[in-house]
Structure formats: structure tokens, C-alpha cells
Scaffold this motif. Structure first.
Motif, PDB file in Angstrom:
ATOM      1  N   SER A 156      -7.216   2.992  -3.300  1.00  0.00           N
ATOM      2  CA  SER A 156      -6.379   2.482  -2.222  1.00  0.00           C
ATOM      3  C   SER A 156      -4.909   2.771  -2.476  1.00  0.00           C
ATOM      4  O   SER A 156      -4.517   3.229  -3.551  1.00  0.00           O
ATOM      5  N   GLY A 230      -2.308   5.381   3.504  1.00  0.00           N
ATOM      6  CA  GLY A 230      -3.366   4.656   2.815  1.00  0.00           C
ATOM      7  C   GLY A 230      -4.634   5.478   2.834  1.00  0.00           C
ATOM      8  O   GLY A 230      -4.666   6.587   3.379  1.00  0.00           O
ATOM      9  N   ASP A 237      -7.728  -0.865   3.015  1.00  0.00           N
ATOM     10  CA  ASP A 237      -6.666  -0.051   3.614  1.00  0.00           C
ATOM     11  C   ASP A 237      -6.969   0.231   5.082  1.00  0.00           C
ATOM     12  O   ASP A 237      -6.088   0.146   5.947  1.00  0.00           O
TER      13      ASP A 237
END
Length: 355
Positions: A156, A230, A237
């Protein structure tokens, strides 16, 4: 005086919301065209490139174009899709619209690489050339990453992509090694300051990944900040980036980074930072913060105030109720954050920011 300015903006917001409609609990504002107002970024030009496109109908995505390194690459890709189903091109577009609205509210002139989220937006080399010809003080390319066709939890965070140096074109090399890297680091620092975690995968070092294969970085002759906001394969995310609240948080941070860079508060370039280790293993992601259950915004003045307020506005059953929420909860929100809230109302839901 600051409190007075905030309350004046709340009054503006309330009067605008009073002329809006709520459909199914979602604010829908009438589109309004307004000239950018004078502000901190008056005289500055920003070129925004929301990655990919809404449709590639009639286009050859695999057509080979200049990659800026003496070779070629595909004209464009379709972009990825979040594990929750939202397309990357739409996420990029919505964040770009918020950033555009916020920058214009500060007096900047904003140019876009594509005019909508339904049609074609051009090959990667064409977008780089458009940014270069614009003479913009800064170009910003907005993307979201993917590490798997399915869910890939744990990988992430955001990262900035900067080009491997040197770039063959000496003019591009000079710009991206200097001002481009300053801009990238400044936006990186603003995202971190907003509480958005740097990537823990893909060899990222403090939110930066160095790559030779990004045509935009290799071809753009104005400073470029290329953002992967992201990992859309990571459920956390993906969930954040797929909501208006999440888009707003990213947009506010990106706007802050752009404002810092253009306002003479840029971070250092440090282009000689070590290249990331491609074999580096991701670190364990930090535990997500506990979700707040209280709608009280008292004492909040940063981006953390946006989500709860937008939640309340989205649940309002009438313009009058929305107006009441802004007149009460909105009084504790800073002017810049209030502009971002208005950007959600007037950009994500179909209009423009008229302040």
C-alpha cells in the motif's frame, strides 16, 4: 480576522448549497463558470494530466511512440481497476478535478491533458508534448498503481515516480534533475504531512521510485511531478481512493504540495539519491487508524475535518439541512479546507468551484 474570513466563506457555501439539489442523498450543483480569482498562485500555470482515458474507441493503444530513451513503447494503456470496481481513469479524473478547482480558487491557470472522462486523451508522448508546449510552471500526472489482477492486501501507499538520470535529451534532463525532482519531493512531503503513507512495496524509498521507462518523465520539458496515489490492488487503498472523501484528502495534499512548490517553498532536489533495490521486500503496513464515530469537528482545522463534514452533507435530505450543517460544523473548518469541501460539491458532483 481569520475567523471572519472563514465565516464569510461558510456564508458563500451556504448560499450556493441553497441553490443546489439533493438527489438520493447526494449533492448535485448547477454548473457555474467563473473566472479564477486573484490569490497566492496568480500568474502561475499548472498542467494536470489525469492518467489514461474514458474510452479508447477507434484508437490503437499498441501503436509505438517515442519513449524518450531512444526506443518506443505503447501509445497508451487502459489503466487498472480498483478491487472494489472503480476504474483508475475515473479516480485520476476526479482527483484532478478537485485539484483544478482548488488551484483556480488560488488564482492559478490550469490546463488539462484531457477534457472529460468519457473520451480519448492522447498517447503518452502527445501528453508530454502538450505539457511542454503549455510552458506551465509545473506539470502533474495523476495515476493509481496496481500490483495484481486481484486483491493484493498489504502492499500500500503512494509513491512519486522520478526518471533515471541522465535523460538523453539534455534539456529534459536539466529540468527533471533539478526543478522536476524538487517538485516531486515537495508533493511527496505534502502527502506525508497529510498523513498519507508512502509506499511499502516496489522498492520505494521514502515515497520515491526511480524508473527509466516513463515516457512522460523522459519527454516533458517543464518540471513534472508524477504521482501514483496508491495501490488499487490493496483493498484499503482502493476503498479510500474510490470515495469523494478520499479523493478530497489526496487532492488537498496534492494542492498543498503544488502551492508550496510554486510559492517558493520547494523541498531539496537530491537527484543523487540511491536507486531503489528492486528485490526489496515490502515492510509490514502500519495499522490503520481507528475510524472516528463522532461527527463533531470542533478543534479540527486540517484535512481530517473534511471526511466527517462531507458525510453529513451527503446524508442531508434537503438544501436547508445542508445549509444548517455548513453554518454549524463548517465554522471550525479552515478556509483552505472549506475550499476543498466546495470543490467536492462543485467538481466531483458535476459543477465548478465559483470562488
Amino acid at each position: 480576522m481569520a475567523a471572519v474570513r472563514v465565516r464569510r466563506r461558510v456564508m458563500v457555501a451556504a448560499s450556493l448549497l441553497a441553490s443546489s439539489a439533493l438527489i438520493g442523498g447526494v449533492l448535485v450543483a448547477s454548473p457555474t463558470d467563473a473566472a479564477p480569482t486573484a490569490g497566492a498562485l496568480t500568474g502561475k500555470t499548472v498542467f494536470l494530466d489525469p492518467g489514461h482515458q474514458g474510452s479508447a474507441a477507434g484508437q490503437n493503444l499498441s501503436k509505438q511512440v517515442n519513449d524518450g530513451r531512444g526506443g518506443t513503447k505503447d501509445c497508451q494503456t487502459t489503466g487498472t481497476t480498483a478491487v472494489g470496481g472503480k476504474t483508475e481513469h475515473t479516480i485520476n479524473w476526479e482527483v484532478a478535478q478537485l485539484v483544478k478547482a482548488a488551484l483556480e480558487s488560488k488564482g492559478a491557470r490550469v490546463l488539462m491533458s484531457r477534457k472529460d472522462d468519457t473520451g480519448w486523451g492522447g498517447c503518452v508522448d502527445e501528453r508530454a508534448e502538450a505539457a511542454s508546449r503549455s510552458g506551465a510552471d509545473l506539470a502533474v500526472s495523476l495515476h493509481a498503481d496496481s500490483t495484481s489482477q486481484g486483491a493484493d492486501p498489504g502492499k500500500s501507499g503512494f509513491h512519486m515516480i522520478v526518471p533515471t538520470l541522465p535523460i538523453p535529451d539534455k534539456a529534459v534532463d536539466a529540468v527533471q534533475a533539478g526543478e522536476g525532482r524538487k517538485a516531486s519531493n515537495t508533493v511527496r512531503d505534502a502527502l506525508k504531512k497529510a498523513g498519507i503513507a508512502p509506499a511499502n512495496y516496489g522498492g520505494a524509498i521514502d515515497g520515491v521510485v526511480t524508473r527509466p521507462d516513463i515516457a512522460g518523465s523522459n519527454l516533458t520539458r517543464v518540471p513534472l511531478a508524477f504521482i501514483e496515489m496508491g495501490n488499487l490492488s490493496d483493498p484499503a487503498d482502493a476503498a479510500v481512493l474510490s470515495t469523494p472523501q478520499g479523493a478530497t484528502k489526496y487532492a488537498v495534499a496534492i494542492t498543498d504540495g503544488i502551492t508550496d512548490y510554486l510559492g517558493g517553498r520547494a523541498s531539496a532536489a537530491n537527484p543523487t539519491a540511491p536507486a531503489p533495490d528492486p528485490n526489496a521486500k515490502p515492510t509490514d503496513p502500519a495499522a490503520p487508524p481507528a475510524e472516528s464515530t463522532s461527527p463533531d469537528l470542533s478543534g479540527l482545522s486540517g484535512v481530517e475535518a473534511i471526511g466527517p463534514l462531507i458525510d453529513q452533507l451527503a446524508k442531508a435530505k434537503s438544501p436547508q439541512e445542508a445549509q444548517k450543517i455548513l453554518m454549524t460544523q463548517g465554522q471550525d473548518v479552515s478556509a483552505d479546507v472549506l475550499k476543498a469541501i466546495l470543490a467536492v460539491v462543485y467538481a466531483v458532483f458535476g459543477g465548478k468551484l465559483p470562488i
